[in-house]
Enzyme design. Sequence first.
Site, PDB file in Angstrom:
ATOM      1  N   CYS A  30       7.159   3.071   7.222  1.00  0.00           N
ATOM      2  CA  CYS A  30       7.574   1.863   6.482  1.00  0.00           C
ATOM      3  C   CYS A  30       9.041   1.897   6.056  1.00  0.00           C
ATOM      4  O   CYS A  30       9.853   1.137   6.583  1.00  0.00           O
ATOM      5  CB  CYS A  30       6.684   1.665   5.255  1.00  0.00           C
ATOM      6  SG  CYS A  30       5.007   1.149   5.683  1.00  0.00           S
ATOM      7  N   LEU A  36       0.823  -1.207   0.000  1.00  0.00           N
ATOM      8  CA  LEU A  36       0.000   0.000   0.000  1.00  0.00           C
ATOM      9  C   LEU A  36       0.858   1.258   0.000  1.00  0.00           C
ATOM     10  O   LEU A  36       1.840   1.363   0.729  1.00  0.00           O
ATOM     11  CB  LEU A  36      -0.911   0.031   1.225  1.00  0.00           C
ATOM     12  CG  LEU A  36      -1.865  -1.138   1.421  1.00  0.00           C
ATOM     13  CD1 LEU A  36      -2.848  -0.823   2.536  1.00  0.00           C
ATOM     14  CD2 LEU A  36      -2.594  -1.480   0.140  1.00  0.00           C
TER      15      LEU A  36
END
Length: 441
Positions: free
Chosen positions: A265, A155
């Site tokens: 991330c 994502l």
Amino acid sequence: MALKITVIGTGYLGATHAAAMAELGFEVLGLDVAPEKIEMLAAGRVPMYEPGLEELLRRHVAGQDGSTGRLRFTTSWEEVGAFGDVHFVCVNTPQKHGEYACDMSYVESAFASLAPVVRDGSLVVGKSTVPVGSAQRLAEWLPEGAELAWNPEFLREGFAVQDTLHPDRIVIGVASERAEKLLREVYATPLGEGSPFVVTDFPTAELVKTSANSFLATKISFINAMAEVCEAAGGDVAKLAEAIGHDERIGKKFLRAGIGFGGGCLPKDIRAFMARAGELGADQALTFLREIDSINMRRRGQMVEMAREALGDGSFLGRRVAVLGAAFKPDSDDVRDSPALNVAGQIHLQGGQVTVYDPKGMDNARRLFPTLGYADSALEAVRGADVVLHLTEWAEFRELDPAELGAVATRRVVLDGRNALDAARWREAGWTYRAMGRPHA
């Protein structure tokens, strides 16, 4: 009979995945251990900003007007075990405090709670980003009648709904044909639209996500290193990026020099990858990632120094600094490891009077940096400023009127930390425009 799906963990990844699975036609039950999060989602509200997600949630969450009722939420592991045929584990894997390694405690807790309640024939699917080797270990935690698969998420914040419903690839690590068949059923709609489907073993599936993030981080830090060389040599990194981007082997994406990457991330994933490679005895293969990380972090300090230079007297004391941007990227309210807030915080600690504005990240920024000043608009942030820093590339900032801002600023000096503003337009309005790796005029 149609598969029933559960989603364990309803943070950014889990909430998006649960809503998307309902959109694909499945009955979905989401679980979280935080009751307040479950109450919020059950009321049709999401705990983060993500374009299109709240609308998607409301379309399916039970009890909302006109909803399909396909999506419900619970805090009960027993209910999840009795309900689900396929269980997606979507919990967070943060960086360990004081270490590079990944903190697996949330994943392990989820598997420990799920294992006693799953029915025979159930498939547990890991989506969290984990160190390679975790899946094989966690498979042994499940009872004999349940199976494990690994299905990494890809994502992009700001595009999460699109990326879930229309993925550019689906990767699954499986140990049986039955697990593959079940996941083909789950993803039948995007597969029918032509999304590539890559079937592999556990270790490869785990490595895909960390490898992809490492490559993107490398590309970003590469162009930022070139910006440093351009500054030393008098070159223009924007033109350099344009020229090399025409090479199909290189491509144009992720070649905009600036203050580097952040978020929840890329930074923690490349560090965890280095740590895991060391445990496997393959640390030399990833030593280059240490330099990638170093280049990235160095950019923040360089922006602080650029701001100090722009003020002329080498001191931030008593000077007013406007910071446009708090989120680590546009179309998100995520301020985790945000380069923009890091720069703002450094300047504040050195005596600057910093005022921040961000279209969506203000509440999260206030919680993380309560001592900074905050404004309700870009115009108010710039009012009285001695220097303006553009640090998150929101479309709203590209569309600002430099003349209108110039009328309220003390000095018309703008530093573009994202190389995203129209330099000519700002200069025409009387601003001194500077960006990393580009000539001063």
